[in-house]
Design an enzyme around this catalytic site. Structure first.
Site, mmCIF file in Angstrom:
data_model
loop_
_atom_site.group_PDB
_atom_site.id
_atom_site.type_symbol
_atom_site.label_atom_id
_atom_site.label_comp_id
_atom_site.label_asym_id
_atom_site.label_seq_id
_atom_site.Cartn_x
_atom_site.Cartn_y
_atom_site.Cartn_z
ATOM 1 N N HIS A 159 0.888 -1.267 -0.042
ATOM 2 C CA HIS A 159 -0.075 -0.011 -0.085
ATOM 3 C C HIS A 159 0.839 1.175 -0.037
ATOM 4 O O HIS A 159 0.190 2.339 -0.101
ATOM 5 C CB HIS A 159 -0.958 0.128 1.215
ATOM 6 C CG HIS A 159 -2.088 -1.295 1.166
ATOM 7 N ND1 HIS A 159 -3.286 -0.776 0.796
ATOM 8 C CD2 HIS A 159 -1.993 -2.342 1.339
ATOM 9 C CE1 HIS A 159 -3.969 -1.857 0.795
ATOM 10 N NE2 HIS A 159 -3.267 -2.623 1.010
ATOM 11 N N ASP A 368 3.157 9.291 -1.538
ATOM 12 C CA ASP A 368 1.901 8.502 -0.995
ATOM 13 C C ASP A 368 1.778 7.428 -1.932
ATOM 14 O O ASP A 368 1.915 7.728 -3.056
ATOM 15 C CB ASP A 368 0.698 9.455 -0.796
ATOM 16 C CG ASP A 368 -0.213 9.043 0.423
ATOM 17 O OD1 ASP A 368 0.013 7.901 0.813
ATOM 18 O OD2 ASP A 368 -0.845 10.120 0.830
#
Length: 461
Positions: A159, A368
């Site tokens: 992730h 991110d």
């Protein structure tokens, strides 16, 4: 349909009436996957025990999702979770090599806990199950399962970003760690940038045969496939939050409190990867350049705390509070405060209302893996009068949401310039941009993410 066994560091243990006990993108995504496929979600309970026994606690939700958790020893938590996972891998994977700690005991604890995960989950895996492991806490778990005799199809999804090779090689025993990852049949990354970084490493440092077109990695006779699977939100589920009284009340609260000023919102965990101090520098630069617009704009930063035991997280909180105070001290009036800083979490219903009331969404992480806040903000907008998304070019979501105003989060000038563009953007341009963004958010949802990964896993190996 094959059953899923999902394994992650933490588990959203159901509370009364089947309501998940954890919030966030990962929790929502995995609950959706398990609702569709059935199976078990296994992980750490978040609790400590004096002596590890491997005993498993089970809870079944009203939606039919079974969770299974284990307790860890205090030393495990310190070395595996706060140590290797969040003081070594997390900063390194977000390109913060200056914050990365290389401690031998952290690595030992990380391998020990992954071994304990493997041994504890083993009795829960039936023949024919597909095993889906999640995130940087459990990189070597697939190899541990193989060593325990598991022949099921194994998939892993990261992730976070995967760093460039020249950064990753600073990690001691980096090659051993990546070799354990190749025990999985399928590796998933959030976008092509992180995928290409991983494939480059495997070819350059391991000497693997890498087919960049298919993502096939061949090493020592074992084939692993690596692909990009951009995660999305549970669009329909999230949009339904807007029909609740709590969402409508939150929207009206924010609108009325702004007193005709434009609301600009940021929602992030309190983490150095989110670029919060840099974001405030950009806002300060905007007010410096346009002092008359202090009465036009109010910024709301919602930043619930995380990993408060780590010094780097304590530092970022102090910095954020200091910068907020400086902006407000220099520009506030008796009836006006330009920045509101909220250091606690909000429900999804409240967030929907706050997003809907905000005409600018400011999402500027320094790095991110994806960033689901950007997608939630788009989903919450009124199509007839939508707000403007300002998004970091270094968020994984930028590859899908290219019709946002993309900014360099390190540049206060760039942030300030794009705040002005967002404030003054004509309605027709806002609607055109939002329409394209919404199409991506609606179609590239968590259900498609799950289906794509599980379909590929069923054919891998």
């Amino acid at each position: 349909m094959a059953r899923l066994v999902v394994i992650s560091n933490r588990v959203a243990v159901p509370k009364a009436r089947g309501v998940p006990g954890a919030q966030g993108g990962l929790a929502g995504a995995l609950n959706a996957a398990l609702r569709d496929h059935g199976g078990v979600w296994f992980g750490w309970s978040g609790q400590e025990t004096d002596e590890f026994t491997g005993s498993v606690n089970y809870v079944r939700s009203a939606e039919g999702v079974t969770t299974a958790t284990i307790d860890l020893e205090h030393q495990d938590v310190q070395e595996y979770y706060y140590g290797y996972a969040n003081s070594t891998l997390w900063p390194l994977f977000h390109y913060r090599i200056d914050l990365t700690q290389y401690e031998r005991e952290f690595g030992k604890g990380y391998e020990r806990v992954n071994r304990r995960f493997a041994e504890s989950v083993l009795p829960l895996i039936d023949p024919g199950d597909m095993v889906w492991v999640h995130d940087y806490h459990l990189l070597p778990l697939g190899n541990q399962l193989r060593e325990n005799g598991v022949t099921n199809k194994l998939g892993f999804f990261l992730h976070t970003p995967w760093p460039p090779t020249n950064l990753f090689v600073s990690l001691p025993y980096h090659d051993r760690l990546v070799r354990t990852m190749l025990a999985y049949d399928l590796l998933g990354f959030q976008n092509n940038t992180w995928l290409e970084s991983f494939l480059h490493y495997c070819g350059k440092e391991l000497g693997a045969d890498v087919d960049h077109a298919s993502g096939r990695i061949t090493l020592d006779g074992k084939v692993t496939t690596a692909r990009a699977y951009p995660i999305g939100i549970d669009y329909d589920h999230f949009v339904q939050k807007g029909d609740t009284g709590e969402a409508r009340q939150a929207q009206q609260r924010l609108i009325s409190s702004c007193r005709r000023r434009t609301a600009m919102i940021g929602v992030d965990r309190l983490d150095y990867s989110k670029g919060l101090p840099e974001r405030l520098d950009g806002i300060a630069r905007f007010f410096d350049r346009h002092p008359d617009r202090v009465r036009d704009l109010v910024f709301i930063q919602i930043a619930p705390p995380s990993r408060e035991n780590l010094e780097s997280y304590q530092d970022i909180r102090e910095t954020l509070e200091q910068k907020t105070g400086q902006i407000n001290g220099a520009r506030s009036e008796v009836d006006l405060v330009p920045v509101r800083y909220v250091n606690k979490g909000q429900s999804q219903e409240q967030l929907f209302g706050f997003y809907r009331a905000s005409k600018i969404g400011l999402v500027t992480p320094l790095r991110d893996g994806m960033n689901l806040v950007a997608k939630e903000y788009v989903a919450a907008q009124d199509p007839d009068d939508p707000g403007v998304l300002i998004l970091s070019q270094f968020a994984g979501a930028a590859q899908q949401l290219s019709d946002a105003l993309l900014v360099n989060p390190h540049s206060a000038d760039d942030i300030a310039h794009n705040i002005r563009l967002a404030l003054d953007m004509p309605l027709e341009e806002r609607k055109e941009r939002h329409g394209k963004l919404l199409k991506s958010v609606r179609e590239e949802n968590v259900q498609r993410w799950t289906a794509n990964f599980v379909d590929d896993l069923s054919q891998a190996g």
